[in-house]
Motif scaffolding. Sequence first.
Motif, PDB file in Angstrom:
ATOM      1  N   GLY A  80       1.008  -1.089  -0.184  1.00  0.00           N
ATOM      2  CA  GLY A  80      -0.075  -0.005  -0.098  1.00  0.00           C
ATOM      3  C   GLY A  80       0.710   1.225   0.126  1.00  0.00           C
ATOM      4  O   GLY A  80       1.307   1.572   1.203  1.00  0.00           O
ATOM      5  N   ALA A  81       0.853   2.079  -1.183  1.00  0.00           N
ATOM      6  CA  ALA A  81       1.629   3.069  -1.280  1.00  0.00           C
ATOM      7  C   ALA A  81       0.867   4.201  -0.946  1.00  0.00           C
ATOM      8  O   ALA A  81      -0.163   4.595  -1.808  1.00  0.00           O
ATOM      9  CB  ALA A  81       2.270   3.560  -2.709  1.00  0.00           C
ATOM     10  N   LYS A  82       1.130   5.287   0.107  1.00  0.00           N
ATOM     11  CA  LYS A  82       0.502   6.366   0.481  1.00  0.00           C
ATOM     12  C   LYS A  82       0.576   7.413  -0.387  1.00  0.00           C
ATOM     13  O   LYS A  82       1.520   7.949  -0.862  1.00  0.00           O
ATOM     14  CB  LYS A  82       1.046   7.070   1.851  1.00  0.00           C
ATOM     15  CG  LYS A  82       0.317   8.168   2.389  1.00  0.00           C
ATOM     16  CD  LYS A  82       0.964   8.732   3.350  1.00  0.00           C
ATOM     17  CE  LYS A  82       0.312  10.010   4.082  1.00  0.00           C
ATOM     18  NZ  LYS A  82       1.176  10.554   5.182  1.00  0.00           N
ATOM     19  N   ASP A  85      -3.079  12.274   2.200  1.00  0.00           N
ATOM     20  CA  ASP A  85      -3.530  12.418   3.573  1.00  0.00           C
ATOM     21  C   ASP A  85      -4.347  13.484   3.965  1.00  0.00           C
ATOM     22  O   ASP A  85      -4.529  14.177   3.129  1.00  0.00           O
ATOM     23  CB  ASP A  85      -2.307  12.179   4.578  1.00  0.00           C
ATOM     24  CG  ASP A  85      -1.353  13.546   4.427  1.00  0.00           C
ATOM     25  OD1 ASP A  85      -2.004  14.587   4.275  1.00  0.00           O
ATOM     26  OD2 ASP A  85      -0.287  13.195   4.868  1.00  0.00           O
ATOM     27  N   ASP A 108      -5.220   8.584   5.959  1.00  0.00           N
ATOM     28  CA  ASP A 108      -4.467   8.407   4.746  1.00  0.00           C
ATOM     29  C   ASP A 108      -5.074   7.740   3.675  1.00  0.00           C
ATOM     30  O   ASP A 108      -6.065   6.897   3.966  1.00  0.00           O
ATOM     31  CB  ASP A 108      -3.114   7.534   5.061  1.00  0.00           C
ATOM     32  CG  ASP A 108      -2.208   8.042   6.260  1.00  0.00           C
ATOM     33  OD1 ASP A 108      -2.080   9.061   6.232  1.00  0.00           O
ATOM     34  OD2 ASP A 108      -1.689   7.261   6.929  1.00  0.00           O
ATOM     35  N   ASN A 110      -4.352   5.438   0.188  1.00  0.00           N
ATOM     36  CA  ASN A 110      -3.192   4.482  -0.054  1.00  0.00           C
ATOM     37  C   ASN A 110      -3.620   3.870  -1.506  1.00  0.00           C
ATOM     38  O   ASN A 110      -4.850   3.535  -2.035  1.00  0.00           O
ATOM     39  CB  ASN A 110      -2.928   3.383   0.594  1.00  0.00           C
ATOM     40  CG  ASN A 110      -2.474   3.756   2.392  1.00  0.00           C
ATOM     41  OD1 ASN A 110      -1.704   4.921   2.375  1.00  0.00           O
ATOM     42  ND2 ASN A 110      -3.016   3.446   3.140  1.00  0.00           N
ATOM     43  N   LYS A 112      -3.254   0.415  -3.176  1.00  0.00           N
ATOM     44  CA  LYS A 112      -2.806  -1.088  -2.943  1.00  0.00           C
ATOM     45  C   LYS A 112      -3.149  -1.916  -3.923  1.00  0.00           C
ATOM     46  O   LYS A 112      -4.195  -1.700  -4.624  1.00  0.00           O
ATOM     47  CB  LYS A 112      -3.913  -1.588  -1.515  1.00  0.00           C
ATOM     48  CG  LYS A 112      -3.265  -2.696  -1.087  1.00  0.00           C
ATOM     49  CD  LYS A 112      -4.479  -2.910   0.147  1.00  0.00           C
ATOM     50  CE  LYS A 112      -4.186  -4.363   0.748  1.00  0.00           C
ATOM     51  NZ  LYS A 112      -5.213  -4.603   1.964  1.00  0.00           N
ATOM     52  N   GLU A 142      -7.428   2.429  -0.809  1.00  0.00           N
ATOM     53  CA  GLU A 142      -7.534   2.017   0.674  1.00  0.00           C
ATOM     54  C   GLU A 142      -7.543   3.092   1.424  1.00  0.00           C
ATOM     55  O   GLU A 142      -6.769   4.126   1.286  1.00  0.00           O
ATOM     56  CB  GLU A 142      -6.395   1.114   0.995  1.00  0.00           C
ATOM     57  CG  GLU A 142      -6.481   0.721   2.339  1.00  0.00           C
ATOM     58  CD  GLU A 142      -5.069  -0.184   2.810  1.00  0.00           C
ATOM     59  OE1 GLU A 142      -5.379  -1.436   3.198  1.00  0.00           O
ATOM     60  OE2 GLU A 142      -3.920   0.521   2.445  1.00  0.00           O
ATOM     61  N   THR A 143      -8.551   3.293   2.594  1.00  0.00           N
ATOM     62  CA  THR A 143      -8.524   4.310   3.325  1.00  0.00           C
ATOM     63  C   THR A 143      -8.141   3.955   4.696  1.00  0.00           C
ATOM     64  O   THR A 143      -8.543   2.636   5.022  1.00  0.00           O
ATOM     65  CB  THR A 143      -9.861   5.021   3.368  1.00  0.00           C
ATOM     66  OG1 THR A 143     -11.085   3.951   4.044  1.00  0.00           O
ATOM     67  CG2 THR A 143     -10.271   5.638   2.144  1.00  0.00           C
ATOM     68  N   ASP A 144      -7.357   4.805   5.597  1.00  0.00           N
ATOM     69  CA  ASP A 144      -6.820   4.257   6.701  1.00  0.00           C
ATOM     70  C   ASP A 144      -7.026   5.678   7.742  1.00  0.00           C
ATOM     71  O   ASP A 144      -6.418   6.662   7.609  1.00  0.00           O
ATOM     72  CB  ASP A 144      -5.413   3.923   7.054  1.00  0.00           C
ATOM     73  CG  ASP A 144      -4.900   3.682   8.273  1.00  0.00           C
ATOM     74  OD1 ASP A 144      -5.654   3.395   8.879  1.00  0.00           O
ATOM     75  OD2 ASP A 144      -3.678   3.510   8.338  1.00  0.00           O
ATOM     76  N   ASP A 155     -13.088  -0.036   1.359  1.00  0.00           N
ATOM     77  CA  ASP A 155     -11.887   0.328   0.192  1.00  0.00           C
ATOM     78  C   ASP A 155     -12.784  -0.062  -1.074  1.00  0.00           C
ATOM     79  O   ASP A 155     -13.692  -0.973  -0.878  1.00  0.00           O
ATOM     80  CB  ASP A 155     -10.748  -0.774   0.079  1.00  0.00           C
ATOM     81  CG  ASP A 155      -9.814  -0.712   1.586  1.00  0.00           C
ATOM     82  OD1 ASP A 155     -10.020   0.478   2.250  1.00  0.00           O
ATOM     83  OD2 ASP A 155      -9.332  -1.701   2.222  1.00  0.00           O
TER      84      ASP A 155
END
Length: 222
Positions: A80-82, A85, A108, A110, A112, A142-144, A155
């Motif tokens: 998973g590359a950010k 943010d 963040d 990402n 993925k 992808e959300t974090d 996601d």
Amino acid sequence: MKKTILTTFCMMFIATSAYAVSMGISGTALYYDAEGTETVKSSNQKNTAGENGFAPIPSFFIETESDNGGIIGMEIIPYGAKVADFDNSRTDTDTDDSSDSSGNNKGDVNFKNHITLYLEQPVSSPIDDSFIKFGVSRVTIETDESLATGTTYGDENVMGLMIGFGKKTEREDGTFIKIVGEVARYQGATFEGSTDSDSVKNSIELDDFTTAGIRFSIGKSF
């Protein structure tokens, strides 16, 4: 339609992979520009926001030469590359929702499981050993997040199309260097938030978005 294109492209790559291959790693200085609209729970308040910026993206690739002298390849971002943010203040004003809260929403975004299947075709230009590049990508966004309003988001998978122009320099020891400028367009997606105690939820509509980048690659032919 885009999934059909990706499947066909993947079959083409598998069919040609029995020939000599090249492998290597890449680093991309990526610019992104995206916009979306959040609909806040049962109040239906809409908040539109945009985000742009730069992110470093590492990847690796495997490719093979086609019969017409072009290149068929596959590139993978292995984790998973950010890419973005956020940190903003939000109050959910739904008066029926006992879990409403105000404060900072942080998270963040990402890329993925990002896979790109691509074609590179040599072209005549003032730059020696230049080529044009076309690709189709599949990526999980992808959300974090850690949100004061209590919502969590899932996601979503989206497809993208890419075009680029680059230069390849080959060395006598079988290694090579490539520099490519690329522009990609990804489809949007809808992110549904978690349902709260009042059986209502936030949602985010992500518009189609664009990325652009300069990719530096080094590889070796086998």
